[in-house]
Design a protein around this motif. Structure first.
Motif, PDB file in Angstrom:
ATOM      1  N   TYR A   1       4.244 -11.200  -5.864  1.00 28.56           N
ATOM      2  CA  TYR A   1       4.387 -10.842  -4.451  1.00 28.56           C
ATOM      3  C   TYR A   1       5.322  -9.650  -4.290  1.00 28.56           C
ATOM      4  O   TYR A   1       6.150  -9.354  -5.155  1.00 28.56           O
ATOM      5  N   GLY A   2       5.176  -8.980  -3.138  1.00 29.96           N
ATOM      6  CA  GLY A   2       6.022  -7.842  -2.837  1.00 29.96           C
ATOM      7  C   GLY A   2       5.334  -6.529  -3.129  1.00 29.96           C
ATOM      8  O   GLY A   2       4.106  -6.409  -3.014  1.00 29.96           O
ATOM      9  N   VAL A   3       6.114  -5.529  -3.519  1.00 29.04           N
ATOM     10  CA  VAL A   3       5.573  -4.209  -3.842  1.00 29.04           C
ATOM     11  C   VAL A   3       5.647  -4.006  -5.353  1.00 29.04           C
ATOM     12  O   VAL A   3       6.447  -4.640  -6.040  1.00 29.04           O
ATOM     13  N   ASN A   4       4.813  -3.106  -5.831  1.00 32.38           N
ATOM     14  CA  ASN A   4       4.661  -2.966  -7.276  1.00 32.38           C
ATOM     15  C   ASN A   4       5.920  -2.422  -7.957  1.00 32.38           C
ATOM     16  O   ASN A   4       6.232  -2.783  -9.086  1.00 32.38           O
ATOM     17  N   SER A   5       6.659  -1.576  -7.257  1.00 35.17           N
ATOM     18  CA  SER A   5       7.780  -0.873  -7.897  1.00 35.17           C
ATOM     19  C   SER A   5       9.042  -1.712  -8.038  1.00 35.17           C
ATOM     20  O   SER A   5       9.915  -1.392  -8.843  1.00 35.17           O
ATOM     21  N   THR A   6       9.154  -2.790  -7.255  1.00 40.02           N
ATOM     22  CA  THR A   6      10.434  -3.478  -7.121  1.00 40.02           C
ATOM     23  C   THR A   6      10.264  -4.976  -7.345  1.00 40.02           C
ATOM     24  O   THR A   6       9.502  -5.631  -6.634  1.00 40.02           O
ATOM     25  N   GLN A   7      10.980  -5.516  -8.318  1.00 39.60           N
ATOM     26  CA  GLN A   7      10.886  -6.940  -8.622  1.00 39.60           C
ATOM     27  C   GLN A   7      11.419  -7.776  -7.481  1.00 39.60           C
ATOM     28  O   GLN A   7      12.425  -7.453  -6.863  1.00 39.60           O
ATOM     29  N   LEU A   8      10.715  -8.867  -7.204  1.00 40.09           N
ATOM     30  CA  LEU A   8      11.172  -9.853  -6.230  1.00 40.09           C
ATOM     31  C   LEU A   8      11.733 -11.043  -6.992  1.00 40.09           C
ATOM     32  O   LEU A   8      11.042 -11.666  -7.789  1.00 40.09           O
ATOM     33  N   GLY A   9      13.002 -11.352  -6.760  1.00 52.23           N
ATOM     34  CA  GLY A   9      13.629 -12.482  -7.433  1.00 52.23           C
ATOM     35  C   GLY A   9      14.180 -12.112  -8.791  1.00 52.23           C
ATOM     36  O   GLY A   9      14.192 -10.955  -9.211  1.00 52.23           O
ATOM     37  N   SER A  10      14.607 -13.126  -9.519  1.00 49.96           N
ATOM     38  CA  SER A  10      15.273 -12.924 -10.806  1.00 49.96           C
ATOM     39  C   SER A  10      14.339 -13.109 -11.990  1.00 49.96           C
ATOM     40  O   SER A  10      14.721 -12.844 -13.129  1.00 49.96           O
ATOM     41  N   GLY A  11      13.139 -13.602 -11.739  1.00 49.64           N
ATOM     42  CA  GLY A  11      12.207 -13.847 -12.835  1.00 49.64           C
ATOM     43  C   GLY A  11      12.553 -15.073 -13.650  1.00 49.64           C
ATOM     44  O   GLY A  11      12.095 -15.216 -14.779  1.00 49.64           O
ATOM     45  N   GLU A  12      13.335 -15.986 -13.065  1.00 46.88           N
ATOM     46  CA  GLU A  12      13.756 -17.176 -13.788  1.00 46.88           C
ATOM     47  C   GLU A  12      12.890 -18.387 -13.440  1.00 46.88           C
ATOM     48  O   GLU A  12      12.196 -18.408 -12.418  1.00 46.88           O
ATOM     49  N   ILE A  13      12.956 -19.395 -14.276  1.00 41.43           N
ATOM     50  CA  ILE A  13      12.244 -20.645 -14.053  1.00 41.43           C
ATOM     51  C   ILE A  13      13.204 -21.633 -13.394  1.00 41.43           C
ATOM     52  O   ILE A  13      14.352 -21.780 -13.824  1.00 41.43           O
ATOM     53  N   ASP A  14      12.745 -22.300 -12.341  1.00 40.60           N
ATOM     54  CA  ASP A  14      13.600 -23.236 -11.614  1.00 40.60           C
ATOM     55  C   ASP A  14      13.957 -24.432 -12.493  1.00 40.60           C
ATOM     56  O   ASP A  14      13.097 -24.992 -13.185  1.00 40.60           O
ATOM     57  N   ALA A  15      15.221 -24.820 -12.438  1.00 39.14           N
ATOM     58  CA  ALA A  15      15.707 -25.930 -13.261  1.00 39.14           C
ATOM     59  C   ALA A  15      15.810 -27.228 -12.485  1.00 39.14           C
ATOM     60  O   ALA A  15      16.115 -28.275 -13.063  1.00 39.14           O
ATOM     61  N   ALA A  16      15.560 -27.184 -11.185  1.00 42.21           N
ATOM     62  CA  ALA A  16      15.676 -28.394 -10.369  1.00 42.21           C
ATOM     63  C   ALA A  16      14.753 -28.268  -9.167  1.00 42.21           C
ATOM     64  O   ALA A  16      14.228 -27.200  -8.867  1.00 42.21           O
TER      65      ALA A  16
ATOM     66  N   PHE B   1       0.836  -1.203   0.000  1.00 47.42           N
ATOM     67  CA  PHE B   1       0.000   0.000   0.000  1.00 47.42           C
ATOM     68  C   PHE B   1       0.873   1.258   0.000  1.00 47.42           C
ATOM     69  O   PHE B   1       0.661   2.186  -0.794  1.00 47.42           O
ATOM     70  N   ALA B   2       1.879   1.287   0.873  1.00 46.25           N
ATOM     71  CA  ALA B   2       2.761   2.450   0.963  1.00 46.25           C
ATOM     72  C   ALA B   2       3.518   2.676  -0.344  1.00 46.25           C
ATOM     73  O   ALA B   2       3.704   3.825  -0.779  1.00 46.25           O
ATOM     74  N   ASP B   3       3.959   1.610  -0.972  1.00 46.04           N
ATOM     75  CA  ASP B   3       4.722   1.714  -2.215  1.00 46.04           C
ATOM     76  C   ASP B   3       3.915   2.413  -3.304  1.00 46.04           C
ATOM     77  O   ASP B   3       4.431   3.289  -4.012  1.00 46.04           O
ATOM     78  N   THR B   4       2.644   2.039  -3.445  1.00 52.20           N
ATOM     79  CA  THR B   4       1.813   2.681  -4.457  1.00 52.20           C
ATOM     80  C   THR B   4       1.511   4.123  -4.094  1.00 52.20           C
ATOM     81  O   THR B   4       1.448   4.994  -4.980  1.00 52.20           O
ATOM     82  N   LEU B   5       1.320   4.413  -2.805  1.00 51.30           N
ATOM     83  CA  LEU B   5       1.141   5.803  -2.385  1.00 51.30           C
ATOM     84  C   LEU B   5       2.330   6.659  -2.803  1.00 51.30           C
ATOM     85  O   LEU B   5       2.172   7.797  -3.267  1.00 51.30           O
ATOM     86  N   LEU B   6       3.535   6.107  -2.636  1.00 53.56           N
ATOM     87  CA  LEU B   6       4.729   6.857  -3.021  1.00 53.56           C
ATOM     88  C   LEU B   6       4.731   7.172  -4.510  1.00 53.56           C
ATOM     89  O   LEU B   6       5.112   8.278  -4.920  1.00 53.56           O
ATOM     90  N   ASP B   7       4.323   6.208  -5.320  1.00 53.54           N
ATOM     91  CA  ASP B   7       4.345   6.398  -6.773  1.00 53.54           C
ATOM     92  C   ASP B   7       3.221   7.286  -7.280  1.00 53.54           C
ATOM     93  O   ASP B   7       3.384   8.010  -8.262  1.00 53.54           O
TER      94      ASP B   7
ATOM     95  N   PHE C   1      12.088  -6.997   1.578  1.00 53.08           N
ATOM     96  CA  PHE C   1      11.338  -5.925   2.241  1.00 53.08           C
ATOM     97  C   PHE C   1      12.270  -4.949   2.962  1.00 53.08           C
ATOM     98  O   PHE C   1      12.008  -3.745   3.010  1.00 53.08           O
ATOM     99  N   GLU C   2      13.367  -5.470   3.499  1.00 56.10           N
ATOM    100  CA  GLU C   2      14.329  -4.574   4.145  1.00 56.10           C
ATOM    101  C   GLU C   2      14.971  -3.653   3.106  1.00 56.10           C
ATOM    102  O   GLU C   2      15.179  -2.453   3.354  1.00 56.10           O
ATOM    103  N   LYS C   3      15.257  -4.202   1.936  1.00 57.30           N
ATOM    104  CA  LYS C   3      15.817  -3.389   0.857  1.00 57.30           C
ATOM    105  C   LYS C   3      14.824  -2.317   0.407  1.00 57.30           C
ATOM    106  O   LYS C   3      15.193  -1.144   0.208  1.00 57.30           O
ATOM    107  N   VAL C   4      13.557  -2.695   0.251  1.00 53.79           N
ATOM    108  CA  VAL C   4      12.545  -1.726  -0.167  1.00 53.79           C
ATOM    109  C   VAL C   4      12.433  -0.596   0.854  1.00 53.79           C
ATOM    110  O   VAL C   4      12.359   0.589   0.494  1.00 53.79           O
TER     111      VAL C   4
END
Length: 468
Positions: free
Chosen positions: A61-76, A20-26, A95-98
């Motif tokens: 998951y997470g906040v709209n402005s900041t990607q969570l993870g690498s966006g890759e498909i697990d290979a194992a 919620f806060a992230d979208t308010l900021l944007d 979340f600490e980084k955000v």
């Protein structure tokens, strides 16, 4: 008492409050004050067991402005072939980084960890006892309405007598530090996703399936992760799954019939094919996890535990003896309380709830957009109608009805529709709008999906009526 001022006072720095806060900021120039009891942002993730992970793709998951993870498909692993699932450690770090690289450097966020909200704009530091009174210029935002708990922070609803040994899942990886004898048996208490995670962890860590007892008061239907993937490469599984879901809703005569139809088309899974599930909480699982959990044959279906002592378990429907050296693992915390829905927007109070299931982060982010885009509560509540979360399977049709009505309302509002299309947290819309007109096969699936959805809306009220 210290004094402060802010536009929005957000109670809770978990995923909902952060989104919620992230979208308010944007979307605004508002000043935001965030108060939370934890020492770090992330809410219940700070208290979760170390082997926890998301059970739906990180992309949602997470906040709209900041990607969570690498966006890759697990290979194992058990999630092989699907988009990655962030671990609990990764979510906490995210979340600490955000908070510290986006929110606080903006100059518009005041963050107060280790603080307890007292009501009426007042909070107290849990360390110093210093009380602060905040003058709220616009709204107070309750991001804690669902009362999320995890095993390490809740109080069990049963008695554990002296001599019986029970731990939360958090303590399992530290068993090697114990000086006592190795447990002869492991008893998993609870039937939800935490219990399933513990079962998978025990078996993959070397426990013998015959040494595991699973107390399962109610079996659960589970969403098949195969049908929850973003990206065009998963169009047939995901959008095709939605098409099949709508067809089942249109044809089902009862709630049991509905879920059996959804199992037949691969949308739903269950652990024991011979047990009749009566619970549905949107838990999501892979077929690989199901296959592992089916190794556990000692499943106790005797109602909820009432007492545990050295002789074993005393349950609602009888006693179940266990050896004295049994380790009980408490997985009975309620992740999301089933509380009555209330209007999200009421004068100077916003009570955040899910307006798309099962996506709390997307729901909170969109609710923030509605808050800054529209002036009147009537419009905001029409576009952000909370969904009554199901518990038993008979309440699932009502939740689906509100979910579909919200989607329809958003599709009719160009401003909201544009925001959703551009949102990182909405992967399915991009899949639909990304289908080129010349792709006749996928366009046919979309047409069938919409046709089935219309038929589903006609049949859902009949299913709802059966729930009473």
């Amino acid at each position: 008492m210290a004094q402060a001022e802010t536009d929005y006072l957000i109670i809770g720095s978990g995923a909902v409050g952060m989104a919620f806060a992230d979208t308010l900021l944007d979307e605004s120039d508002a000043h935001i004050t965030i108060v939370d009891r934890h020492g770090k942002p992330g809410g219940h993730w700070n208290d979760a067991y170390p082997f926890v992970s998301l059970h739906q793709p990180s992309a949602f998951y997470g906040v709209n402005s900041t990607q969570l993870g690498s966006g890759e498909i697990d290979a194992a692993g058990l999630n092989k072939g699907y988009y990655e699932l962030a671990t609990g450690a990764e979510v906490n770090s995210y979340f600490e980084k955000v908070m510290h690289q986006r929110f606080i450097p903006s100059g518009r966020v005041s963050y107060h960890p280790m603080s307890d909200y007292l009501g009426d704009g007042k909070f107290v530091s849990l360390l110093s006892g210093q009380e602060t009174e905040v003058k709220v210029r616009k709204k107070t935002v309750d991001a804690t309405y669902y009362g999320t708990t995890v095993p390490s922070t809740h109080t069990p609803k049963f008695d554990v007598k002296d001599g019986a040994h029970m731990i939360p899942p958090n303590a399992l990886p530290q068993l090697w530090q114990g000086a006592g004898p190795r447990p002869k048996k492991f008893v998993i208490l609870g039937a939800g996703k935490t219990a399933m995670d513990v079962g998978v962890w025990l078996l993959r860590s070397g426990a013998n399936a015959d040494d595991i007892v699973w107390v399962c008061p109610r079996d659960s239907w589970l969403l098949n992760r195969n049908n929850t993937q973003p990206g065009q490469e998963f169009f047939h599984q995901t959008i095709g799954g939605q098409k099949d879901l709508m067809a089942a809703l249109a044809a089902a005569e009862t709630a049991d019939d509905l879920f059996l139809r959804l199992e037949a088309c691969g949308v739903m899974l269950r652990i024991d094919p011979d047990a009749k599930p009566s619970m549905f909480h949107y838990a999501t699982i892979s077929q690989g996890e199901v296959d592992i959990l089916r190794q556990i044959k000692n499943v106790v279906r005797m109602g909820h535990v009432e007492t545990i002592d050295q002789s074993g378990m005393h349950l609602k429907d009888g006693d179940y003896p266990m050896p004295a050296e049994t380790l009980y693992i408490d997985c009975t915390a309620t992740a999301v309380e089933r509380r009555p829905v209330v209007p999200q927007f009421q004068d100077d109070l916003i009570t955040l709830q899910m307006i798309r299931v099962p996506q709390p982060a997307f729901s909170a982010a969109l609710s923030a957009f509605l808050e800054v885009t529209y002036d009147d509560d009537e419009t905001k509540n029409r576009l952000g109608q909370p969904i009554p979360l199901p518990d038993g399977i008979e309440t699932y049709p009502a939740a689906t009805m509100v979910n579909m009505m919200n989607q329809f309302q958003w599709s009719q509002d160009k401003v909201v529709g544009k925001w959703i299309t551009e949102s990182r947290l909405d992967g399915f819309g991009k899949m639909i709008f990304g289908v080129p007109p010349e792709d006749e096969e996928k366009q046919a699936i979309l047409t069938e999906f919409r046709t089935n959805a219309m038929a589903a809306m006609g049949n859902i009220p009949k299913l709802m009526a059966q729930a009473g």
